[in-house]
Write a protein that holds these residues in place. Structure first.
Motif, PDB file in Angstrom:
ATOM      1  N   ILE A 203       0.785  -1.002   0.035  1.00 22.33           N
ATOM      2  CA  ILE A 203       0.136  -0.035   0.069  1.00 22.33           C
ATOM      3  C   ILE A 203       0.939   1.232  -0.017  1.00 22.33           C
ATOM      4  N   PRO A 204       0.689   2.203  -1.002  1.00 20.03           N
ATOM      5  CA  PRO A 204       1.489   3.352  -1.111  1.00 20.03           C
ATOM      6  C   PRO A 204       1.091   4.507   0.141  1.00 20.03           C
ATOM      7  N   ASP A 205       2.028   4.870   0.653  1.00 25.40           N
ATOM      8  CA  ASP A 205       1.940   5.865   1.963  1.00 25.40           C
ATOM      9  C   ASP A 205       0.843   6.807   1.304  1.00 25.40           C
ATOM     10  N   ARG A 232       7.412  10.792  12.469  1.00 20.52           N
ATOM     11  CA  ARG A 232       7.180   9.410  12.804  1.00 20.52           C
ATOM     12  C   ARG A 232       5.932   8.974  12.159  1.00 20.52           C
ATOM     13  N   ARG A 233       6.292   7.797  11.318  1.00 17.02           N
ATOM     14  CA  ARG A 233       5.304   6.688  10.744  1.00 17.02           C
ATOM     15  C   ARG A 233       5.744   5.505  10.595  1.00 17.02           C
ATOM     16  N   PHE A 249       5.427  -9.450  18.538  1.00 16.46           N
ATOM     17  CA  PHE A 249       5.273  -8.125  18.002  1.00 16.46           C
ATOM     18  C   PHE A 249       6.520  -7.319  18.259  1.00 16.46           C
ATOM     19  N   THR A 250       6.828  -6.650  16.922  1.00 15.59           N
ATOM     20  CA  THR A 250       7.880  -5.908  17.174  1.00 15.59           C
ATOM     21  C   THR A 250       7.811  -4.624  16.442  1.00 15.59           C
ATOM     22  N   GLY A 251       6.624  -4.175  15.856  1.00 12.90           N
ATOM     23  CA  GLY A 251       6.319  -2.961  15.281  1.00 12.90           C
ATOM     24  C   GLY A 251       6.199  -1.783  16.305  1.00 12.90           C
ATOM     25  N   LYS A 252       5.663  -0.492  15.670  1.00 15.22           N
ATOM     26  CA  LYS A 252       5.424   0.572  16.322  1.00 15.22           C
ATOM     27  C   LYS A 252       3.994   1.081  16.282  1.00 15.22           C
ATOM     28  N   VAL A 253       3.646   1.714  17.260  1.00 12.46           N
ATOM     29  CA  VAL A 253       2.132   2.056  17.202  1.00 12.46           C
ATOM     30  C   VAL A 253       2.200   3.721  17.793  1.00 12.46           C
ATOM     31  N   THR A 266       0.554   3.863  10.816  1.00  9.37           N
ATOM     32  CA  THR A 266       0.279   4.583  11.937  1.00  9.37           C
ATOM     33  C   THR A 266       1.243   5.898  11.818  1.00  9.37           C
ATOM     34  N   ILE A 267       0.757   6.874  12.299  1.00  8.06           N
ATOM     35  CA  ILE A 267       1.457   8.022  12.148  1.00  8.06           C
ATOM     36  C   ILE A 267       1.504   8.738  13.613  1.00  8.06           C
ATOM     37  N   ASP A 268       2.487   9.832  14.101  1.00  9.23           N
ATOM     38  CA  ASP A 268       2.337  10.620  15.167  1.00  9.23           C
ATOM     39  C   ASP A 268       1.998  11.955  14.738  1.00  9.23           C
ATOM     40  N   SER A 269       0.583  12.030  15.045  1.00  6.82           N
ATOM     41  CA  SER A 269      -0.025  13.378  14.427  1.00  6.82           C
ATOM     42  C   SER A 269      -0.052  14.675  15.328  1.00  6.82           C
ATOM     43  N   VAL A 270      -0.269  15.706  14.830  1.00  4.17           N
ATOM     44  CA  VAL A 270      -0.368  16.889  15.557  1.00  4.17           C
ATOM     45  C   VAL A 270      -1.773  17.347  15.294  1.00  4.17           C
TER      46      VAL A 270
END
Length: 431
Positions: A203-205, A232-233, A249-253, A266-270
């Motif tokens: 899936i493209p970003d 961060r994404r 599990f080794t991912g980031k959330v 997932t992203i770190d949104s503002v």
């Protein structure tokens, strides 16, 4: 337009989800069933308040684990909603491997999964503390990945967002993670696959970005900036097996994301809101309306609050004899009325560091129950009465504060409800 969405409210408390959904559209969202039970308490005050406020629904006041599969299956609910506690969600193979997994006893998320299996609702909304996304400390994000894997196995997708209510105009700096869960066979879900290729292997970003920043439910109701916090994404593909998610599990959330077909972005949104936070001064009651019992004139208690809110460096000894220094930063001596309130806890109103401590006209006091209700966007005196064995009784101030410490900001649920209404009216109105 859909005629109605029938709702089951689990872990209902005093009805925060229902208030939010009623405010979004009372004619669309119809809460038909609720469950509220505090296993550690003899009296079921929250249930009694809910029963008093909503006698029109079937309110079940027993442990959710005691609700049978047959009972859940009899509920033709279109939605399940609830705020469940943050616990250890780890799972393991059962000895005989009959069901494949064995979760820790008493973990209430598995009751939600059981209800979803029995009912097959179209939509679900959940709320939890934001630390869920980083739990446990030794394998950050594992618990959340277990939840996503479980929901994916049932044929659901999940959109999530951490929302600080004050960022969107409310009177409390309360950060919670909210989930919008939808079934994969709905027209809305199929529309997403057609528009964003969410069912493709890669899936493209930019497809994710368009959904997360512009088109998703949270993007429309709670806008964010088109920039990332520290860039961060992350992208992660969940295993099919829930035990593998628990073990490996080794991912980031981060605080915003979407999971479709076992893959999440997932992203770190503002936040990007044009709504200014509501200051405390806008929700406090006129001083003429304040009962004297909320004022603190006892100098010993005033001094105690000053100590609790001040900086500390205390030498302590651990159970094994190790000596260490406990340090705690200082707080303002009393609340700044030009700011929204801090996160309210269940200890609100007691002589406690976390209690909102007001100084108005040179007198100190704590919040009133009405002011606590306003911080959570409940109607005034919502929790004043309960019904027990057919008799209406008043609720103690201590319990009213406890309720609000456990509650959620109902206007956030209202916003999510409005987002679901838009989806239903555009895509799912004929189902």
């Amino acid at each position: 337009m859909a005629k109605e969405l029938k709702v089951l409210e689990l872990f209902a408390g005093v009805g925060g989800f229902r208030i939010g959904l009623d405010n979004a559209d009372k004619s669309l969202f119809k809460t038909k069933w609720s469950n509220q039970y505090e296993p550690s308490r003899k009296s079921q005050d929250a249930f009694d308040v809910y029963n008093y406020r909503f006698p029109d629904s079937e309110n079940i006041g027993i442990d959710v684990a005691e609700i049978s599969d047959e009972k859940f299956s009899s509920m033709d609910a279109d939605m399940i909603v609830g705020g469940f506690p943050c616990q250890d969600y780890s799972v393991a193979r059962s000895k005989k491997n009959e069901m494949g997994i064995q979760g820790k006893k008493g973990v209430l998320f598995w009751q939600i999964i059981r209800a979803a299996k029995d009912i097959h609702p179209k939509y679900m909304i959940f709320e939890n503390v934001d630390r869920l996304l980083k739990a446990p400390a030794k394998q950050r994000g594992r618990d959340f990945s277990i939840m996503l894997t479980a929901l994916n196995s049932l044929g659901y997708s999940v959109e999530w967002r951490v929302i600080n209510a004050a960022d969107y105009g409310r009177a409390q700096r309360r950060r919670r993670v909210y989930f919008f869960v939808f079934r994969n066979d709905l027209p809305y879900a199929k529309h997403l696959d057609e528009k964003y290729d969410f069912d493709e292997e890669l899936i493209p970003d930019d497809a994710y970005d368009e959904y997360i920043f512009k088109e998703g439910l949270f993007a429309k109701q709670f806008p964010i900036k088109e920039e990332l916090y520290k860039g961060r994404r992350a992208y992660y593909e969940l295993p099919d097996d829930i035990v593998a998610a628990s073990d490996n599990f080794t991912g980031k959330v981060f605080n915003t994301g979407i999971m479709r077909h076992g893959k999440y972005f997932t992203i770190d949104s503002v936040p990007n809101s044009d709504k200014k936070p509501t200051p405390l001064r806008d929700i406090v009651q006129p001083e003429d309306d304040i009962d004297e019992k909320y004022y603190i004139d006892d100098q010993a208690k005033i001094d105690k609050f000053a100590y609790l809110r001040g900086p500390k460096h205390i030498e302590r000894t651990s159970a094994d004899g190790h000596t260490y220094t406990y340090s705690e930063g200082g707080m303002s001596p009393y609340e700044d009325l030009s700011l929204p309130g801090r996160t309210m806890l269940t200890s609100e109103g007691s002589v406690n560091r976390s209690t909102h401590w007001l100084k108005i006209n040179d007198r100190y006091r704590v919040l009133t129950p009405i002011e606590a209700e306003r911080m959570q966007d409940f109607p005034d005196d919502w929790t004043k009465y309960k019904i027990v064995d057919g008799e209406v009784k008043e609720v103690s101030d201590r319990m009213r504060m406890f309720f609000m410490g456990n509650a959620l900001v109902t206007s956030i649920i209202e916003g999510i409800g409005k987002g679901i209404k838009e989806i239903v009216n555009e895509y799912d109105k004929n189902i």
